[in-house]
Design a protein around this motif. Structure first.
Motif, short mmCIF file in Angstrom:
data_model
loop_
_atom_site.label_atom_id
_atom_site.label_comp_id
_atom_site.label_asym_id
_atom_site.label_seq_id
_atom_site.Cartn_x
_atom_site.Cartn_y
_atom_site.Cartn_z
N ALA A 71 0.83 -1.21 0.00
CA ALA A 71 0.00 0.00 0.00
C ALA A 71 0.86 1.26 0.00
O ALA A 71 0.55 2.25 -0.69
CB ALA A 71 -0.93 0.00 1.21
N THR A 72 1.97 1.22 0.72
CA THR A 72 2.87 2.36 0.75
C THR A 72 3.52 2.57 -0.62
O THR A 72 3.66 3.70 -1.08
CB THR A 72 3.94 2.16 1.83
N CYS A 73 3.90 1.50 -1.27
CA CYS A 73 4.48 1.61 -2.62
C CYS A 73 3.47 2.19 -3.60
O CYS A 73 3.83 3.05 -4.43
CB CYS A 73 4.96 0.25 -3.11
N VAL A 74 2.23 1.76 -3.53
CA VAL A 74 1.19 2.31 -4.40
C VAL A 74 1.03 3.80 -4.14
O VAL A 74 0.95 4.61 -5.07
CB VAL A 74 -0.15 1.57 -4.20
N TRP A 83 1.75 6.04 -11.06
CA TRP A 83 0.79 4.95 -10.88
C TRP A 83 -0.01 4.69 -12.15
O TRP A 83 -0.24 3.54 -12.52
CB TRP A 83 -0.13 5.24 -9.70
N SER A 84 -0.42 5.75 -12.84
CA SER A 84 -1.20 5.54 -14.07
C SER A 84 -0.36 4.84 -15.13
O SER A 84 -0.87 4.00 -15.87
CB SER A 84 -1.73 6.87 -14.59
N ARG A 85 0.93 5.13 -15.19
CA ARG A 85 1.81 4.44 -16.13
C ARG A 85 1.96 2.97 -15.77
O ARG A 85 2.00 2.12 -16.65
CB ARG A 85 3.18 5.11 -16.17
N VAL A 86 2.07 2.68 -14.49
CA VAL A 86 2.18 1.28 -14.06
C VAL A 86 0.92 0.52 -14.43
O VAL A 86 0.99 -0.61 -14.94
CB VAL A 86 2.45 1.20 -12.54
N ILE A 87 -0.23 1.12 -14.22
CA ILE A 87 -1.50 0.48 -14.58
C ILE A 87 -1.58 0.26 -16.09
O ILE A 87 -2.01 -0.81 -16.55
CB ILE A 87 -2.70 1.33 -14.09
N ARG A 88 -1.15 1.24 -16.86
CA ARG A 88 -1.16 1.12 -18.32
C ARG A 88 -0.25 -0.02 -18.78
O ARG A 88 -0.63 -0.83 -19.62
CB ARG A 88 -0.73 2.44 -18.94
N ILE A 89 0.94 -0.10 -18.21
CA ILE A 89 1.88 -1.17 -18.58
C ILE A 89 1.31 -2.52 -18.17
O ILE A 89 1.38 -3.49 -18.92
CB ILE A 89 3.26 -0.93 -17.93
N TRP A 90 0.73 -2.60 -16.98
CA TRP A 90 0.15 -3.86 -16.51
C TRP A 90 -0.99 -4.30 -17.42
O TRP A 90 -1.11 -5.49 -17.74
CB TRP A 90 -0.33 -3.71 -15.07
#
Length: 104
Positions: A71-74, A83-90
């Motif tokens: 949760a802290t990393c998020v 975070w939006s880039r991580v979600i896009r890559i995922w």
């Protein structure tokens, strides 16, 4: 004695947070980073208090630590805008082309 040190540290963090967010004039892009550092300090102290003073089974303690760190990393990724880039890559990595069956 460690509890006294943690209490003093929490008070210092609260005072610094108050100064940063109300009284001190700073550039706008530095404030979120300072707030993030203060939040990381608080999360670390609270997690240390829980690990030290709350009796728990080792497996539950490990799960708690993993959830808090995740949760802290998020939150850190959200604050720095990644975070939006991580979600896009995922989503690109997990997306299957239409009409293909999952491999068994």
């Amino acid at each position: 004695m460690p509890l006294l040190y943690v209490a003093v540290a929490m008070v210092i963090v609260a005072v610094v947070a108050r100064l940063i967010n109300t009284d001190l004039r700073m550039p706008g892009d530095i404030m979120p980073i300072l707030n993030l550092v203060l939040a990381l300090l608080v999360v670390g102290m609270v997690l240390w208090l829980i690990n030290t003073y709350v009796p728990m089974v080792g497996s539950i303690n490990a799960i708690l630590n993993i959830v808090v760190v995740a949760a802290t990393c998020v939150r850190v990724l959200q604050v720095v805008g990644l975070w939006s880039r991580v979600i896009r890559i995922w989503s690109r990595l997990t997306r299957r082309p239409l009409g293909t069956a999952p491999s068994a």
